[in-house]
Scaffold this motif. Structure first.
Motif, PDB file in Angstrom:
ATOM      1  N   ILE A   1     -48.014   4.485  53.345  1.00  0.00           N
ATOM      2  CA  ILE A   1     -48.056   3.080  52.939  1.00  0.00           C
ATOM      3  C   ILE A   1     -46.641   2.523  53.028  1.00  0.00           C
ATOM      4  CG2 ILE A   1     -48.530   1.469  51.049  1.00  0.00           C
ATOM      5  CD1 ILE A   1     -50.477   3.571  49.919  1.00  0.00           C
ATOM      6  N   ILE A   2     -46.495   1.352  53.609  1.00  0.00           N
ATOM      7  CA  ILE A   2     -45.204   0.662  53.588  1.00  0.00           C
ATOM      8  C   ILE A   2     -45.357  -0.574  52.720  1.00  0.00           C
ATOM      9  CG2 ILE A   2     -43.464  -0.559  54.936  1.00  0.00           C
ATOM     10  CD1 ILE A   2     -43.902   1.410  57.147  1.00  0.00           C
ATOM     11  N   SER A   3     -44.580  -0.603  51.649  1.00  0.00           N
ATOM     12  CA  SER A   3     -44.655  -1.663  50.653  1.00  0.00           C
ATOM     13  C   SER A   3     -43.437  -2.570  50.813  1.00  0.00           C
ATOM     14  CB  SER A   3     -44.700  -1.042  49.250  1.00  0.00           C
ATOM     15  OG  SER A   3     -44.592  -2.026  48.252  1.00  0.00           O
ATOM     16  N   ARG A   4     -43.665  -3.756  51.369  1.00  0.00           N
ATOM     17  CA  ARG A   4     -42.582  -4.731  51.538  1.00  0.00           C
ATOM     18  C   ARG A   4     -43.192  -6.088  51.851  1.00  0.00           C
ATOM     19  NH1 ARG A   4     -40.013  -2.988  57.457  1.00  0.00           N
ATOM     20  NH2 ARG A   4     -41.345  -4.346  58.735  1.00  0.00           N
ATOM     21  N   ARG A   5     -42.388  -7.119  51.849  1.00  0.00           N
ATOM     22  CA  ARG A   5     -42.891  -8.466  52.119  1.00  0.00           C
ATOM     23  C   ARG A   5     -42.960  -8.766  53.618  1.00  0.00           C
ATOM     24  NH1 ARG A   5     -45.894 -10.794  48.683  1.00  0.00           N
ATOM     25  NH2 ARG A   5     -45.395 -12.787  49.698  1.00  0.00           N
ATOM     26  N   ALA A   6     -41.994  -8.282  54.380  1.00  0.00           N
ATOM     27  CA  ALA A   6     -41.959  -8.597  55.814  1.00  0.00           C
ATOM     28  C   ALA A   6     -43.017  -7.789  56.561  1.00  0.00           C
ATOM     29  CB  ALA A   6     -40.576  -8.287  56.378  1.00  0.00           C
TER      30      ALA A   6
ATOM     31  N   THR B   1     -45.014  10.458  46.916  1.00  0.00           N
ATOM     32  CA  THR B   1     -43.557  10.334  46.903  1.00  0.00           C
ATOM     33  C   THR B   1     -43.152   9.022  47.549  1.00  0.00           C
ATOM     34  OG1 THR B   1     -43.344  11.494  49.017  1.00  0.00           O
ATOM     35  CG2 THR B   1     -43.213  12.821  47.001  1.00  0.00           C
ATOM     36  N   ARG B   2     -41.904   8.624  47.292  1.00  0.00           N
ATOM     37  CA  ARG B   2     -41.409   7.363  47.862  1.00  0.00           C
ATOM     38  C   ARG B   2     -40.007   7.559  48.419  1.00  0.00           C
ATOM     39  NH1 ARG B   2     -42.669   1.474  45.910  1.00  0.00           N
ATOM     40  NH2 ARG B   2     -41.610   0.332  47.569  1.00  0.00           N
ATOM     41  N   SER B   3     -39.755   6.932  49.555  1.00  0.00           N
ATOM     42  CA  SER B   3     -38.421   6.853  50.146  1.00  0.00           C
ATOM     43  C   SER B   3     -38.233   5.431  50.644  1.00  0.00           C
ATOM     44  CB  SER B   3     -38.270   7.853  51.294  1.00  0.00           C
ATOM     45  OG  SER B   3     -36.992   7.731  51.897  1.00  0.00           O
TER      46      SER B   3
ATOM     47  N   GLU C   1     -39.025   1.880  51.328  1.00  0.00           N
ATOM     48  CA  GLU C   1     -40.281   1.119  51.424  1.00  0.00           C
ATOM     49  C   GLU C   1     -41.494   2.024  51.659  1.00  0.00           C
ATOM     50  OE1 GLU C   1     -38.260  -2.767  53.652  1.00  0.00           O
ATOM     51  OE2 GLU C   1     -39.215  -1.171  54.824  1.00  0.00           O
ATOM     52  N   LEU C   2     -41.257   3.258  52.047  1.00  0.00           N
ATOM     53  CA  LEU C   2     -42.332   4.157  52.462  1.00  0.00           C
ATOM     54  C   LEU C   2     -42.856   4.987  51.299  1.00  0.00           C
ATOM     55  CD1 LEU C   2     -44.058   5.559  54.654  1.00  0.00           C
ATOM     56  CD2 LEU C   2     -42.126   7.119  55.009  1.00  0.00           C
ATOM     57  N   ILE C   3     -44.162   4.908  51.080  1.00  0.00           N
ATOM     58  CA  ILE C   3     -44.854   5.749  50.104  1.00  0.00           C
ATOM     59  C   ILE C   3     -45.749   6.713  50.878  1.00  0.00           C
ATOM     60  CG2 ILE C   3     -46.557   5.804  48.244  1.00  0.00           C
ATOM     61  CD1 ILE C   3     -45.501   3.064  47.386  1.00  0.00           C
ATOM     62  N   GLU C   4     -45.641   7.996  50.554  1.00  0.00           N
ATOM     63  CA  GLU C   4     -46.436   9.012  51.236  1.00  0.00           C
ATOM     64  C   GLU C   4     -47.340   9.721  50.240  1.00  0.00           C
ATOM     65  OE1 GLU C   4     -43.719  10.248  55.056  1.00  0.00           O
ATOM     66  OE2 GLU C   4     -43.689  11.575  53.297  1.00  0.00           O
ATOM     67  N   ILE C   5     -48.596   9.858  50.614  1.00  0.00           N
ATOM     68  CA  ILE C   5     -49.585  10.609  49.846  1.00  0.00           C
ATOM     69  C   ILE C   5     -49.945  11.828  50.679  1.00  0.00           C
ATOM     70  CG2 ILE C   5     -51.860  10.574  48.756  1.00  0.00           C
ATOM     71  CD1 ILE C   5     -51.663   7.480  48.772  1.00  0.00           C
ATOM     72  N   ARG C   6     -49.675  13.014  50.148  1.00  0.00           N
ATOM     73  CA  ARG C   6     -49.986  14.257  50.853  1.00  0.00           C
ATOM     74  C   ARG C   6     -51.069  15.001  50.082  1.00  0.00           C
ATOM     75  NH1 ARG C   6     -45.909  15.753  54.667  1.00  0.00           N
ATOM     76  NH2 ARG C   6     -44.269  14.147  54.721  1.00  0.00           N
ATOM     77  N   VAL C   7     -52.110  15.388  50.810  1.00  0.00           N
ATOM     78  CA  VAL C   7     -53.269  16.018  50.188  1.00  0.00           C
ATOM     79  C   VAL C   7     -53.625  17.283  50.967  1.00  0.00           C
ATOM     80  CG1 VAL C   7     -55.588  15.651  49.277  1.00  0.00           C
ATOM     81  CG2 VAL C   7     -54.093  13.685  49.665  1.00  0.00           C
ATOM     82  N   SER C   8     -53.907  18.363  50.245  1.00  0.00           N
ATOM     83  CA  SER C   8     -54.280  19.633  50.868  1.00  0.00           C
ATOM     84  C   SER C   8     -55.551  20.175  50.240  1.00  0.00           C
ATOM     85  CB  SER C   8     -53.159  20.665  50.699  1.00  0.00           C
ATOM     86  OG  SER C   8     -51.958  20.224  51.291  1.00  0.00           O
TER      87      SER C   8
END
Length: 247
Positions: free
Chosen positions: A117-122, A179-181, A183-190
């Motif tokens: 997921i990228i969370s930002r306005r642009a 996790t977040r870095s 603007e980038l939010i990553e969901i990792r599922v196993s």
């Protein structure tokens, strides 16, 4: 007849999904066409998991039986040459000869997926069709806490598609991390296996928690409802990646 394991990367945007279908071009069909062009053999390859239209892969695995033995690097390079000539958005990362009883699907002990997921306005430019574009600010810590409700063995009826063909809605989620870095939010599922649309259903529900619209207890209540109507929105396919398979 030697059997080969192929590790595959693809951009899912132009495909109807992994599985060969009559209504459009599939990743499976692209690789089978490359094998036919290379060897003259009509084959049916088996993948470790199906992905829907628009879903990507960094480490899909498939197996194929061929009439003769190939050097592994030669097979990889030759298939990639034919895929490139056909204009495909699919590459074979590596090929390895495996025992005849290896099965890309049934020999798998764990599958790993990533949702971005990228969370930002642009709006997105470089990441268009590569992530879910969300304009609202998301609290990834809340998303992670809510995700822990989904870890373990549960009836996931709430989080599977109505057309899911699995015999049972019960699955065991081994890991779910958010996790977040920047603007980038990553969901990792196993997990060993997943239901149809399960991860995209997770992502859409966790987004509600990240926005503050749902609490951790709301996610728990949705799980315990065992009712598809209790699920949050299904996240779009472009954020989902088949990451890897363990054998």
């Amino acid at each position: 007849m030697p059997r080969y394991r192929l590790r595959i990367e693809y951009d899912g945007t132009p495909y109807v999904g992994w599985q060969r279908q009559e209504n459009g071009h599939s990743v499976q069909g692209a690789i089978e066409a490359a094998v036919l062009s290379l060897t003259g053999e009509t084959v049916s390859i088996r993948g470790a998991g199906r992905t829907d239209s628009g879903v990507h892969a960094l480490g899909q695995v498939a197996h194929v039986d061929l009439a003769r033995t190939w050097k592994e690097h030669t097979l990889r390079n030759a298939l990639n040459a034919h895929l490139m000539l056909a204009g495909e958005r699919t590459v074979v990362l590596d090929a390895a000869e495996v025992p005849g009883d290896f099965d890309a699907r049934f020999s798998a002990v764990r599958r790993h997926y990533l949702y971005r997921i990228i969370s930002r306005r642009a709006p997105l430019a470089l990441e268009a069709n590569r992530a879910w574009f969300v304009t609202r600010e998301l609290d990834h810590d809340v998303m992670h806490a809510a995700g822990q409700v989904l870890v373990g063995r549960h009836d996931f009826s709430t989080f599977r598609a109505a057309q899911c063909q699995a015999n049972s809605p019960v699955r065991t989620i081994d890991r779910l991390e958010v996790t977040r870095s920047g603007e980038l939010i990553e969901i990792r599922v196993s997990a060993q296996s997943f239901l149809h649309n399960q991860i995209r259903s997770f992502a859409g529900t966790l987004k509600l928690a990240g926005e503050g619209k749902w609490t951790v207890e709301d996610v728990r209540a949705a799980l315990e409802a065992r009712d598809r109507k209790a699920c949050g929105p299904v996240a779009p396919p472009e954020g989902l990646y088949f990451l890897a398979v363990d054998y």
